[in-house]
Design a protein around this motif. Structure first.
Motif, short mmCIF file in Angstrom:
data_model
loop_
_atom_site.label_atom_id
_atom_site.label_comp_id
_atom_site.label_asym_id
_atom_site.label_seq_id
_atom_site.Cartn_x
_atom_site.Cartn_y
_atom_site.Cartn_z
N UNK A 156 0.86 -1.18 0.00
CA UNK A 156 0.00 0.00 0.00
C UNK A 156 0.90 1.22 0.00
N UNK A 157 0.33 2.39 -0.29
CA UNK A 157 1.08 3.63 -0.28
C UNK A 157 0.18 4.77 0.17
N UNK A 158 0.79 5.89 0.57
CA UNK A 158 0.05 7.09 0.95
C UNK A 158 0.88 8.31 0.59
N UNK A 159 0.21 9.35 0.11
CA UNK A 159 0.86 10.62 -0.23
C UNK A 159 0.01 11.75 0.31
N UNK A 160 0.64 12.69 1.00
CA UNK A 160 -0.10 13.82 1.56
C UNK A 160 -0.37 14.86 0.48
N UNK A 161 -1.62 15.30 0.39
CA UNK A 161 -2.01 16.33 -0.57
C UNK A 161 -1.67 17.71 -0.01
N UNK A 163 -3.60 20.08 0.73
CA UNK A 163 -4.51 20.54 1.79
C UNK A 163 -4.35 19.76 3.09
N UNK A 164 -3.36 18.89 3.16
CA UNK A 164 -3.09 18.15 4.39
C UNK A 164 -3.75 16.78 4.45
N UNK A 165 -4.72 16.53 3.56
CA UNK A 165 -5.35 15.21 3.53
C UNK A 165 -4.46 14.25 2.75
N UNK A 166 -4.91 12.99 2.63
CA UNK A 166 -4.05 11.96 2.05
C UNK A 166 -4.69 11.23 0.89
N UNK A 167 -3.87 11.00 -0.15
CA UNK A 167 -4.21 10.06 -1.21
C UNK A 167 -3.72 8.68 -0.76
N UNK A 168 -4.18 7.66 -1.46
CA UNK A 168 -3.73 6.31 -1.12
C UNK A 168 -4.41 5.80 0.14
N UNK A 169 -3.65 5.15 1.01
CA UNK A 169 -4.17 4.52 2.23
C UNK A 169 -5.35 3.60 1.88
N UNK A 170 -5.16 2.77 0.85
CA UNK A 170 -6.23 1.88 0.40
C UNK A 170 -6.65 0.91 1.50
N UNK A 197 -4.72 10.79 -7.40
CA UNK A 197 -4.90 12.09 -8.05
C UNK A 197 -5.26 11.94 -9.53
N UNK A 198 -6.16 12.77 -10.01
CA UNK A 198 -6.60 12.70 -11.40
C UNK A 198 -5.44 12.89 -12.37
#
Length: 201
Positions: A156-161, A163-170, A197-198
């Motif tokens: 799994x992976x995560x990236x902080x956007x 605005x402070x929220x996160x992409x990933x974290x599936x 992200x789009x």
């Protein structure tokens, strides 16, 4: 950073996988292996002199929860885009990137543990990083302890956007329906609605 560690700890608590490794296994061990891996037979530890990460077989994990299986598959499918978008100079990745990896720990009954890592840099054919949460079974399980791993170990992976929220974290998203409120709502508020992200598609 603190938010990512909070989610990492939550994920680690519910994600210790058990499987059987070795030449001979009992029937119970065979059944446990079948529940976790999507193919029969022994599981081999990836050697240090293995082929480049792109040529290595992916670590196939399977959960009794179909939502978790989808999470693993979605995370692996979008992993190349996440790595490409966050790689910086000299092999370093953005500090906003965290990876959820399967680590061989050889603990009694639990040869594999899943942990979150950050501060990631390419290291030869693989990567090195630091533990983003305390592990249960690793020999050096301190927060921020160094750790090396290969691409097939990434689940799994995560990236902080911005605005402070996160992409990933599936895997975290897959667990949300089973969490009690208000914890689920707090975690949901930390995640971007679309996990990828789009611009990466």
């Amino acid at each position: 950073m603190l938010v990512r560690r909070v989610i990492a700890v939550l994920c680690a608590l519910g994600s210790v996988a058990t499987l059987a490794v070795g030449e001979t296994r009992t029937e119970a061990e065979e059944e446990a292996l079948a529940r976790i891996y999507d193919h029969p037979g022994p599981v081999h530890i990836i050697p240090n002199d293995a082929l480049p990460p792109g040529l290595l077989p992916t670590l196939h994990v399977r959960s009794s929860d179909p939502a978790m299986n989808r999470a693993f598959a979605q995370a692996r499918a979008s992993l190349p885009a996440a790595l490409a978008a966050t790689e910086k100079s000299n092999g370093w990745f953005s500090p906003s990137l965290a990876l959820y990896i399967a680590v061989f720990v050889n603990a009694p009954g639990t040869p594999i543990e899943f942990v979150w890592v950050d501060s990631i840099q390419r290291d030869g054919k693989g990567y090195r990083g630091k533990l983003a949460g305390s592990a249960r079974f690793l020999q050096d399980n301190r927060l921020r302890a160094p750790i090396s791993f290969l691409n097939p170990q990434i689940a799994d992976w995560a990236v902080q956007a911005e605005d402070g929220r996160y992409y990933g974290y599936f895997t975290t998203r897959a667990r949300l329906p089973s969490l009690d409120e208000p914890l689920a709502a707090k975690l949901r508020a930390l995640l971007v609605g679309n996990p990828v992200p789009a611009l990466w598609k």
